[in-house]
Scaffold this active site. Structure first.
Site, PDB file in Angstrom:
ATOM      1  N   GLY A   9       0.218 -46.657 -80.808  1.00 30.49           N
ATOM      2  CA  GLY A   9       1.274 -46.244 -79.889  1.00 30.49           C
ATOM      3  C   GLY A   9       1.224 -44.746 -79.675  1.00 30.49           C
ATOM      4  N   SER A  10       1.591 -44.328 -78.467  1.00 34.65           N
ATOM      5  CA  SER A  10       1.459 -42.908 -78.117  1.00 34.65           C
ATOM      6  C   SER A  10       2.481 -42.514 -77.064  1.00 34.65           C
ATOM      7  CB  SER A  10       0.052 -42.650 -77.582  1.00 34.65           C
ATOM      8  OG  SER A  10      -0.201 -43.574 -76.527  1.00 34.65           O
ATOM      9  N   GLY A  11       3.675 -43.119 -77.158  1.00 33.57           N
ATOM     10  CA  GLY A  11       4.758 -42.734 -76.245  1.00 33.57           C
ATOM     11  C   GLY A  11       5.415 -41.458 -76.746  1.00 33.57           C
ATOM     12  N   TRP A  13       7.862 -41.000 -79.007  1.00 33.42           N
ATOM     13  CA  TRP A  13       7.966 -40.939 -80.475  1.00 33.42           C
ATOM     14  C   TRP A  13       6.577 -41.002 -81.108  1.00 33.42           C
ATOM     15  CZ3 TRP A  13      10.123 -38.802 -84.134  1.00 33.42           C
ATOM     16  CH2 TRP A  13      10.397 -39.340 -85.383  1.00 33.42           C
ATOM     17  N   PHE A  96       6.237 -54.905 -76.989  1.00 34.36           N
ATOM     18  CA  PHE A  96       4.765 -55.007 -76.983  1.00 34.36           C
ATOM     19  C   PHE A  96       4.168 -55.346 -78.357  1.00 34.36           C
ATOM     20  CE2 PHE A  96       5.667 -51.590 -73.691  1.00 34.36           C
ATOM     21  CZ  PHE A  96       5.650 -52.477 -72.620  1.00 34.36           C
ATOM     22  N   LYS A 205      21.491 -49.949 -83.583  1.00 35.94           N
ATOM     23  CA  LYS A 205      22.125 -48.724 -83.075  1.00 35.94           C
ATOM     24  C   LYS A 205      21.790 -48.505 -81.593  1.00 35.94           C
ATOM     25  CE  LYS A 205      18.565 -45.877 -82.465  1.00 35.94           C
ATOM     26  NZ  LYS A 205      18.274 -45.127 -81.240  1.00 35.94           N
ATOM     27  N   GLN A 298      15.296 -49.397 -75.003  1.00 38.07           N
ATOM     28  CA  GLN A 298      15.251 -50.482 -75.988  1.00 38.07           C
ATOM     29  C   GLN A 298      16.616 -51.165 -76.157  1.00 38.07           C
ATOM     30  OE1 GLN A 298      11.792 -50.309 -78.472  1.00 38.07           O
ATOM     31  NE2 GLN A 298      11.803 -50.445 -76.257  1.00 38.07           N
TER      32      GLN A 298
HETATM   33  P1  NAD Z   1       8.105 -44.539 -74.938  1.00 37.43           P
HETATM   34  O1  NAD Z   1       9.276 -45.342 -74.489  1.00 37.43           O
HETATM   35  O2  NAD Z   1       8.200 -43.060 -74.828  1.00 37.43           O
HETATM   36  O3  NAD Z   1       6.809 -44.920 -74.130  1.00 37.43           O
HETATM   37  C1  NAD Z   1       6.463 -46.197 -73.719  1.00 37.43           C
HETATM   38  C2  NAD Z   1       5.083 -46.477 -74.277  1.00 37.43           C
HETATM   39  O4  NAD Z   1       4.753 -47.842 -74.025  1.00 37.43           O
HETATM   40  C3  NAD Z   1       3.974 -45.631 -73.650  1.00 37.43           C
HETATM   41  O5  NAD Z   1       3.134 -45.141 -74.655  1.00 37.43           O
HETATM   42  C4  NAD Z   1       3.252 -46.630 -72.765  1.00 37.43           C
HETATM   43  O6  NAD Z   1       1.890 -46.314 -72.606  1.00 37.43           O
HETATM   44  C5  NAD Z   1       3.398 -47.874 -73.581  1.00 37.43           C
HETATM   45  N1  NAD Z   1       3.171 -49.112 -72.854  1.00 37.43           N
HETATM   46  C6  NAD Z   1       3.494 -49.425 -71.569  1.00 37.43           C
HETATM   47  N2  NAD Z   1       3.085 -50.679 -71.288  1.00 37.43           N
HETATM   48  C7  NAD Z   1       2.522 -51.168 -72.414  1.00 37.43           C
HETATM   49  C8  NAD Z   1       1.934 -52.416 -72.757  1.00 37.43           C
HETATM   50  N3  NAD Z   1       1.868 -53.410 -71.891  1.00 37.43           N
HETATM   51  N4  NAD Z   1       1.455 -52.573 -74.021  1.00 37.43           N
HETATM   52  C9  NAD Z   1       1.540 -51.574 -74.929  1.00 37.43           C
HETATM   53  N5  NAD Z   1       2.087 -50.371 -74.662  1.00 37.43           N
HETATM   54  C10 NAD Z   1       2.571 -50.179 -73.411  1.00 37.43           C
HETATM   55  O7  NAD Z   1       7.743 -44.948 -76.448  1.00 37.43           O
HETATM   56  P2  NAD Z   1       8.345 -44.354 -77.816  1.00 37.43           P
HETATM   57  O8  NAD Z   1       9.514 -43.463 -77.563  1.00 37.43           O
HETATM   58  O9  NAD Z   1       7.212 -43.789 -78.599  1.00 37.43           O
HETATM   59  O10 NAD Z   1       8.946 -45.664 -78.496  1.00 37.43           O
HETATM   60  C11 NAD Z   1       8.304 -46.437 -79.474  1.00 37.43           C
HETATM   61  C12 NAD Z   1       9.342 -46.922 -80.469  1.00 37.43           C
HETATM   62  O11 NAD Z   1       9.859 -45.782 -81.173  1.00 37.43           O
HETATM   63  C13 NAD Z   1      10.561 -47.621 -79.858  1.00 37.43           C
HETATM   64  O12 NAD Z   1      10.895 -48.767 -80.614  1.00 37.43           O
HETATM   65  C14 NAD Z   1      11.667 -46.588 -79.969  1.00 37.43           C
HETATM   66  O13 NAD Z   1      12.958 -47.178 -80.115  1.00 37.43           O
HETATM   67  C15 NAD Z   1      11.275 -45.863 -81.227  1.00 37.43           C
HETATM   68  N6  NAD Z   1      11.821 -44.503 -81.373  1.00 37.43           N
HETATM   69  C16 NAD Z   1      11.828 -43.645 -80.324  1.00 37.43           C
HETATM   70  C17 NAD Z   1      12.335 -42.358 -80.499  1.00 37.43           C
HETATM   71  C18 NAD Z   1      12.364 -41.361 -79.366  1.00 37.43           C
HETATM   72  O14 NAD Z   1      13.103 -40.363 -79.468  1.00 37.43           O
HETATM   73  N7  NAD Z   1      11.575 -41.544 -78.319  1.00 37.43           N
HETATM   74  C19 NAD Z   1      12.790 -41.949 -81.752  1.00 37.43           C
HETATM   75  C20 NAD Z   1      12.750 -42.850 -82.815  1.00 37.43           C
HETATM   76  C21 NAD Z   1      12.264 -44.140 -82.598  1.00 37.43           C
HETATM   77  P1  13P Z   2      16.741 -43.487 -77.582  1.00 34.70           P
HETATM   78  O1  13P Z   2      15.681 -44.556 -77.491  1.00 34.70           O
HETATM   79  O2  13P Z   2      18.072 -43.926 -77.080  1.00 34.70           O
HETATM   80  O3  13P Z   2      16.290 -42.195 -76.942  1.00 34.70           O
HETATM   81  O4  13P Z   2      16.944 -43.161 -79.127  1.00 34.70           O
HETATM   82  C1  13P Z   2      15.984 -42.423 -79.802  1.00 34.70           C
HETATM   83  C2  13P Z   2      16.198 -42.585 -81.255  1.00 34.70           C
HETATM   84  O5  13P Z   2      15.991 -43.649 -81.781  1.00 34.70           O
HETATM   85  C3  13P Z   2      16.693 -41.403 -81.988  1.00 34.70           C
HETATM   86  O6  13P Z   2      16.759 -41.634 -83.365  1.00 34.70           O
END
Ligand code: NAD
Ligand code: 13P
EC number: 1.1.1.8
Length: 342
Positions: A9-11, A13, A96, A205, A298
């Site tokens: 994963g590379s979004g 987070w 995913f 949450k 989410q």
């Molecule tokens: P993101 O929402 O920023 O990005 C979406 C990601 O999904 C991208 O990397 C995209 O390339 C990918 N994607 C799109 N279509 C896809 C497919 N068909 N198959 C696989 N990947 C696909 O992602 P994120 O913020 O890194 O979130 C990942 C997890 O981390 C989530 O469960 C989120 O709740 C959790 N999280 C996020 C944060 C935050 O601040 N962003 C903080 C803590 C936890």
């Molecule tokens: P959001 O997906 O609502 O941005 O929350 C990020 C998160 O999990 C912070 O701890």
């Protein structure tokens, strides 16, 4: 034996933790230097995102402005990313994970250890009606899985602003191994023997964060927001204990519990989009596309997953906040009902 870490994963987070993990593996002899990061390949300004990351050392789409260490190597092939790894970090949006696990089945070392950073659950036809992501990883890949979750808005973590996080473990050695790749002076890890509690806090949450955004959109003020946080925490604990009696009360006082609820109701994406739903009247799907630049919401899908379980089990009245948030998201209930129906 040296450990080799791979990031799945590379979004937003995923990229923030790549910065931490890439830095930490270089500090200890028992980790190999290179960390492959699976990127769901896409074009950005006519170029592959993997190529941009490997030349600019920046994920310009999902975490712009933050340099990644050069030992983070973006890879568009999931199997190649993971085949020689001993530690897998799962950090894709929850919708995913099933497809990722399916592709990895039989392709990774049985000695691998995993950690999930994913906030969500998987809907499943079992007694509970859902499956934890760590259980899905363990059952489908036959490897042990820890869970990391906390008050961790990705951009703030990437900018090295101090915060805490929680790792839940079943096997303490695994917990300590993952602590080593995540802990930094500005990202303080606490490890607890409660994978399920940490994971359910992170998943649930996100539903309450939608509630936080709705009351912001309605301009109801800070007291109302605090009430949503309190009732939300109460329902999260009640749900977790109802389905998993062993979940510990203390877990709700860790970063993954009350702290994440506070931060996510103040600054998260779920909050932001829910506020815009009230002020614009647009659907959550449309706002996700317009406001998040490819990042994924989410909370709405988790609200739907949980409502499916609660309604099937006749529990909606016992969880009025989660139920009302679902109805506002999916049944066009007026947002003001968040305070009228709870
Ligand atoms: P993101 O929402 O920023 O990005 C979406 C990601 O999904 C991208 O990397 C995209 O390339 C990918 N994607 C799109 N279509 C896809 C497919 N068909 N198959 C696989 N990947 C696909 O992602 P994120 O913020 O890194 O979130 C990942 C997890 O981390 C989530 O469960 C989120 O709740 C959790 N999280 C996020 C944060 C935050 O601040 N962003 C903080 C803590 C936890
Ligand atoms: P959001 O997906 O609502 O941005 O929350 C990020 C998160 O999990 C912070 O701890």
């Amino acid at each position: 034996m040296t450990e080799k870490v791979a990031l799945i994963g590379s979004g937003n987070w995923g990229s923030a933790v790549a910065k931490i993990v890439g830095g930490n593996v270089q500090k200890f002899d028992h980790f190999q230097n290179e960390v492959k990061m699976w990127v769901f390949e896409e074009q950005v300004d006519g170029q592959n995102l993997t190529e941009i990351i490997n030349t600019k050392h920046e994920n310009v789409k999902y975490l712009p402005g933050i340099k990644l260490p050069e030992n983070i190597v973006a890879c568009p092939d999931l199997i190649k990313t993971c085949e020689d790894a001993t530690m897998l970090v799962f950090v894709v949006p929850h919708q995913f994970v099933a497809s990722v696990c399916k592709q990895l089945k039989g392709k990774i070392s049985p000695k691998c250890k995993a950690i999930s950073l994913i906030k969500g659950v998987d809907v499943e036809e079992n007694d509970n009606g859902f499956r934890l992501i760590t259980d899905m990883i363990q059952d489908s890949l036959g490897i042990r899985a820890c869970m990391l979750s906390g008050a961790n808005i990705a951009t703030e973590v990437a900018e090295e602003r101090f915060c805490e996080t929680t790792i839940g473990y079943r096997n303490r050695e695994d917990g300590e191994l993952f602590e080593a790749i995540f802990h930094t002076p500005t990202f303080r890890v606490n490890i607890v023997e409660d994978v399920v509690g940490v994971e359910l806090c992170g998943a649930l949450k996100n539903i309450i964060a939608i509630g936080g955004g709705l009351v912001d959109g309605l301009k109801l003020g800070d007291n109302t927001k605090a009430a949503i946080i309190r009732i939300g925490l109460y329902e999260m604990r009640k749900f977790a204990k109802m389905f998993y009696a062993d979940v510990r009360d203390e877990t709700f006082f860790e970063s993954c519990g009350v702290a994440d609820l506070v931060t996510t109701c103040a600054g998260g994406r779920n909050r932001k989009v829910a506020e815009a739903h009230v002020t614009t009247g647009k659907s959550f799907d449309q706002l996700e596309k317009e406001m998040l630049g490819g990042q994924k919401l989410q909370g709405t899908s988790t609200a739907k997953d949980m409502y499916g379980i609660l309604s099937k089990k006749g529990l909606c009245k016992e969880f009025p906040l989660m139920t009302t948030i679902y109805r506002i998201c999916y049944e066009d209930l007026p947002p003001i009902r968040i305070v009228e129906d709870i």
